[in-house]
Scaffold this active site. Structure first.
Site, PDB file in Angstrom:
ATOM      1  N   LYS A 170       0.867  -1.187   0.000  1.00 29.78           N
ATOM      2  CA  LYS A 170       0.000   0.000   0.000  1.00 29.78           C
ATOM      3  C   LYS A 170       0.900   1.231   0.000  1.00 29.78           C
ATOM      4  O   LYS A 170       1.427   1.656   1.023  1.00 29.78           O
ATOM      5  CB  LYS A 170      -0.919   0.015   1.233  1.00 29.78           C
ATOM      6  CG  LYS A 170      -2.174   0.770   0.954  1.00 29.78           C
ATOM      7  CD  LYS A 170      -2.513   1.999   1.751  1.00 29.78           C
ATOM      8  CE  LYS A 170      -1.637   3.029   2.255  1.00 29.78           C
ATOM      9  NZ  LYS A 170      -1.572   4.245   1.431  1.00 29.78           N
ATOM     10  N   GLU A 246       9.936   2.242  10.348  1.00 30.98           N
ATOM     11  CA  GLU A 246      11.013   3.215  10.077  1.00 30.98           C
ATOM     12  C   GLU A 246      10.337   4.570   9.988  1.00 30.98           C
ATOM     13  O   GLU A 246       9.435   4.760   9.160  1.00 30.98           O
ATOM     14  CB  GLU A 246      11.728   2.901   8.761  1.00 30.98           C
ATOM     15  CG  GLU A 246      12.646   1.703   8.834  1.00 30.98           C
ATOM     16  CD  GLU A 246      13.759   1.837   9.852  1.00 30.98           C
ATOM     17  OE1 GLU A 246      14.101   2.976  10.246  1.00 30.98           O
ATOM     18  OE2 GLU A 246      14.274   0.794  10.277  1.00 30.98           O
ATOM     19  N   CYS A 280      14.095  11.350   5.329  1.00 27.68           N
ATOM     20  CA  CYS A 280      14.099  11.066   6.769  1.00 27.68           C
ATOM     21  C   CYS A 280      15.482  11.297   7.361  1.00 27.68           C
ATOM     22  O   CYS A 280      15.606  11.565   8.548  1.00 27.68           O
ATOM     23  CB  CYS A 280      13.653   9.636   7.004  1.00 27.68           C
ATOM     24  SG  CYS A 280      14.538   8.463   5.949  1.00 27.68           S
ATOM     25  N   GLU A 374      10.315  17.343  13.241  1.00 23.65           N
ATOM     26  CA  GLU A 374      10.712  17.074  11.858  1.00 23.65           C
ATOM     27  C   GLU A 374       9.939  18.015  10.928  1.00 23.65           C
ATOM     28  O   GLU A 374       8.710  18.075  10.987  1.00 23.65           O
ATOM     29  CB  GLU A 374      10.391  15.623  11.488  1.00 23.65           C
ATOM     30  CG  GLU A 374      10.844  15.273  10.083  1.00 23.65           C
ATOM     31  CD  GLU A 374      10.506  13.842   9.707  1.00 23.65           C
ATOM     32  OE1 GLU A 374       9.343  13.442   9.860  1.00 23.65           O
ATOM     33  OE2 GLU A 374      11.419  13.141   9.239  1.00 23.65           O
TER      34      GLU A 374
HETATM   35  P1  NAD Z   1       2.762   9.159   6.577  1.00 21.71           P
HETATM   36  O1  NAD Z   1       3.011   8.609   7.939  1.00 21.71           O
HETATM   37  O2  NAD Z   1       1.749  10.221   6.421  1.00 21.71           O
HETATM   38  O3  NAD Z   1       2.284   7.986   5.585  1.00 21.71           O
HETATM   39  C1  NAD Z   1       3.073   6.829   5.388  1.00 21.71           C
HETATM   40  C2  NAD Z   1       2.170   5.724   4.859  1.00 21.71           C
HETATM   41  O4  NAD Z   1       1.253   5.340   5.894  1.00 21.71           O
HETATM   42  C3  NAD Z   1       1.322   6.118   3.643  1.00 21.71           C
HETATM   43  O5  NAD Z   1       1.235   5.037   2.746  1.00 21.71           O
HETATM   44  C4  NAD Z   1      -0.035   6.384   4.277  1.00 21.71           C
HETATM   45  O6  NAD Z   1      -1.104   6.218   3.386  1.00 21.71           O
HETATM   46  C5  NAD Z   1      -0.056   5.312   5.350  1.00 21.71           C
HETATM   47  N1  NAD Z   1      -1.030   5.540   6.428  1.00 21.71           N
HETATM   48  C6  NAD Z   1      -1.451   6.721   6.943  1.00 21.71           C
HETATM   49  N2  NAD Z   1      -2.379   6.495   7.899  1.00 21.71           N
HETATM   50  C7  NAD Z   1      -2.540   5.151   7.992  1.00 21.71           C
HETATM   51  C8  NAD Z   1      -3.372   4.303   8.788  1.00 21.71           C
HETATM   52  N3  NAD Z   1      -4.235   4.784   9.687  1.00 21.71           N
HETATM   53  N4  NAD Z   1      -3.264   2.969   8.609  1.00 21.71           N
HETATM   54  C9  NAD Z   1      -2.406   2.446   7.714  1.00 21.71           C
HETATM   55  N5  NAD Z   1      -1.619   3.212   6.913  1.00 21.71           N
HETATM   56  C10 NAD Z   1      -1.673   4.550   7.065  1.00 21.71           C
HETATM   57  O7  NAD Z   1       4.192   9.596   5.996  1.00 21.71           O
HETATM   58  P2  NAD Z   1       4.513  10.349   4.619  1.00 21.71           P
HETATM   59  O8  NAD Z   1       4.051  11.762   4.719  1.00 21.71           O
HETATM   60  O9  NAD Z   1       4.065   9.528   3.475  1.00 21.71           O
HETATM   61  O10 NAD Z   1       6.123  10.290   4.633  1.00 21.71           O
HETATM   62  C11 NAD Z   1       6.916  11.180   5.340  1.00 21.71           C
HETATM   63  C12 NAD Z   1       7.428  10.566   6.623  1.00 21.71           C
HETATM   64  O11 NAD Z   1       8.100   9.342   6.336  1.00 21.71           O
HETATM   65  C13 NAD Z   1       8.460  11.432   7.328  1.00 21.71           C
HETATM   66  O12 NAD Z   1       8.193  11.458   8.700  1.00 21.71           O
HETATM   67  C14 NAD Z   1       9.772  10.717   7.048  1.00 21.71           C
HETATM   68  O13 NAD Z   1      10.782  10.957   7.986  1.00 21.71           O
HETATM   69  C15 NAD Z   1       9.338   9.301   7.046  1.00 21.71           C
HETATM   70  N6  NAD Z   1      10.308   8.467   6.339  1.00 21.71           N
HETATM   71  C16 NAD Z   1      11.102   7.638   7.078  1.00 21.71           C
HETATM   72  C17 NAD Z   1      12.064   6.862   6.440  1.00 21.71           C
HETATM   73  C18 NAD Z   1      12.932   5.926   7.232  1.00 21.71           C
HETATM   74  O14 NAD Z   1      13.471   5.000   6.639  1.00 21.71           O
HETATM   75  N7  NAD Z   1      13.103   6.128   8.517  1.00 21.71           N
HETATM   76  C19 NAD Z   1      12.206   6.926   5.057  1.00 21.71           C
HETATM   77  C20 NAD Z   1      11.382   7.784   4.334  1.00 21.71           C
HETATM   78  C21 NAD Z   1      10.428   8.547   4.993  1.00 21.71           C
END
Ligand code: NAD
Length: 472
Positions: A170, A246, A280, A374
């Site tokens: 997803k 992550e 990230c 962040e």
């Molecule tokens: P997000 O948390 O908004 O979404 C991530 C994913 O989770 C998306 O696919 C979203 O649709 C899904 N999601 C949201 N609510 C959900 C729920 N209730 N149930 C199941 N899935 C759900 O993050 P984003 O805005 O897409 O990405 C940015 C974030 O990702 C930043 O905080 C960044 O630091 C982090 N990130 C971390 C790494 C790492 O390896 N540590 C790498 C890349 C990005």
């Protein structure tokens, strides 16, 4: 171009949604058919039905499938990179690197299957053979963010498939095209139907259905720390699913007085602003020693002002657009919060449409929101410190712990930092990130929960150790 979900080998339709180019918000890159919770549950069921057969498929066949996926991605790298750049806003050169990395990841895990897959121990009993074998976790839901639209799905899906699991991917709502193309490549690779499924839906509906579906055994999630905490709670409440998270970062880069100024500026410029700061591992806290502080700030502000912000497909661009109007509003809100708390804008601070100037805030301290939260945009703040001890303490004073860097010519300072920095990734005289696919990736604190991703370490999440005793 239309992308649809993939369930049990069938492409599934849904309400059409546009996928817009962040560099040109009136340009529709593609459309996708939005999936709801029913599609997500059907995908989990299809995965459950297909997984046992895949787990029993001979290793040579599993290797061949993974190798074909990787080879196809590499063969279509240019076309996929252009699509990625248009839907996410990443520079074409960065997008190329990401796509190549995704292809190499599939090929890497094909060959990981030839590595030892268990351990043999001496038993403390006579005539007993003791061994630890591995069996697949089962059905894995893979939930990914928008900032690495093909590399992050690849570094989760490839090991999941290699170790005999079935997958429901997803991806984030903002990047359905990269995931849709990846799904098309996987579907055409000879993988049996149902072993890989794609759900193009919203997190709070389709994603949520995967967290609660009884047939899902584990969730590999990358995204924000708040979302990750919710994923953890749901996994524990719904069948004690295994989970791996992550999450976000607030990564420090320490610059000591003895640093090579040019190296320090290069590391800070790349770490803070490249990829529009949307990673990230971005260096968003520059912790700078007194003696070099003013020279460093002046040189970095000049370098930031000289960066060309523009269309990702234009080879002159060095920074692309912010991914969405919501993210831009958040970035600018943080600039306002920083100045309200006493920081000074030394470069940037403004935007033109969705293009934000690289922004440097000086005079910051760790108590400010810009130093604690962040931002996920091209915004970095400078914190002045007196010595290495203070630098290490300020660097560690955060809820996060993904990456930490130092620029120094002192071997002793570098070794101290590697020992004492509270982060999963430490860099010395190099910009942040730059991770290599055969090495573990992940953080500490609120940046991570569960086993490391990538390299041989990925096996720890995607397989379950089984301790076997055989009497003879
Ligand atoms: P997000 O948390 O908004 O979404 C991530 C994913 O989770 C998306 O696919 C979203 O649709 C899904 N999601 C949201 N609510 C959900 C729920 N209730 N149930 C199941 N899935 C759900 O993050 P984003 O805005 O897409 O990405 C940015 C974030 O990702 C930043 O905080 C960044 O630091 C982090 N990130 C971390 C790494 C790492 O390896 N540590 C790498 C890349 C990005």
């Amino acid at each position: 171009m239309l992308h649809r979900s993939l369930v049990g080998g069938e492409w599934v339709d849904g309400d059409r949604r546009p996928n817009v180019n962040p560099a040109r918000p009136d340009e529709v890159v593609s459309e996708y058919a939005e999936a709801g919770p029913d599609t997500a549950r059907a995908a989990a069921e299809a995965a459950g039905a297909a997984q046992p057969g895949w787990a029993r498929t001979p290793v040579a066949e599993r290797m061949a499938v993974l190798d074909r996926i990787g080879t196809t991605i590499l063969g279509r790298a240019e076309e996929l990179a252009v699509l990625l750049a248009r839907e996410e806003g990443k520079l074409l050169a960065e997008a190329r690197g990401e796509v190549v990395r995704a292809g190499q990841t599939f090929r890497y895990y094909a060959h990981q299957l030839l590595q030892p897959q268990g351990e043999v121990y001496a038993s403390t009993r006579d005539n007993v053979h003791a061994e630890v074998r591995r069996r697949p976790l089962g059905v894995v839901a893979v939930i990914t963010p928008w900032n690495y639209p093909i590399a992050i799905p690849a570094w989760k899906v490839a090991p999941a498939l290699a170790y005999g699991n079935a997958v429901v991917l997803k991806p984030a709502e903002l990047v359905p095209a990269s995931a849709g193309e990846l799904a098309g490549i996987i579907a055409g690779s000879g993988l049996p139907p149902g072993v890989f499924n794609l759900v193009l839906g919203a997190g709070r509906t389709a994603g949520e259905a995967l967290l609660t579906a009884p047939g899902v055994d584990g969730v590999s999630f990358t995204g924000g720390t708040g979302t990750g905490a919710h994923v953890a709670r749901q996994c524990l409440a719904h069948g004690n699913k295994r989970f791996q998270l992550e999450m976000g970062g607030k990564n420090p880069l320490v610059v000591l007085d003895d640093a090579d100024l040019e190296v320090a500026v290069r590391c800070a410029l790349d770490g803070s602003f490249f990829s529009t700061g949307q990673r990230c591992t971005a260096s968003s806290r520059l912790i700078v020693q007194d003696g070099i502080h003013d020279r460093f700030v002046a040189a970095l502000a000049d370098a930031a002002r000289a960066l060309t912000v523009g269309d990702p497909l234009d080879p002159r661009s060095q920074i692309g657009p912010v991914v969405s109007p919501q993210q831009l509003a958040q970035n600018l809100g943080y600039v306002a919060a920083g100045t309200a708390e006493g920081a000074t804008v030394a470069a940037g601070g403004t935007s033109d449409g969705q293009f934000m100037r690289p922004t440097l805030l000086t005079g910051a301290h760790n108590g400010m929101r810009v130093a604690r939260e962040e931002i996920f945009g091209p915004v970095s703040c400078v914190i002045r410190v007196g010595d290495l001890d203070e630098a290490i303490a300020v660097a560690a004073d955060t809820r996060y712990g993904l990456s930490a860097g130092i620029v120094t010519t002192s071997l002793a300072a570098a070794e101290r930092f590697k020992r004492d920095a509270r982060a999963g990734i430490v860099t010395v005289n190099l910009p942040t990130a730059g991770t290599e696919l055969h090495l573990p990736f992940g953080g500490t604190g609120d940046s991570n929960h569960g086993p490391r991703e990538q390299g041989g370490y990925a096996r720890d999440f995607y397989s379950v150790p089984v301790t076997c005793y055989t009497g003879w």
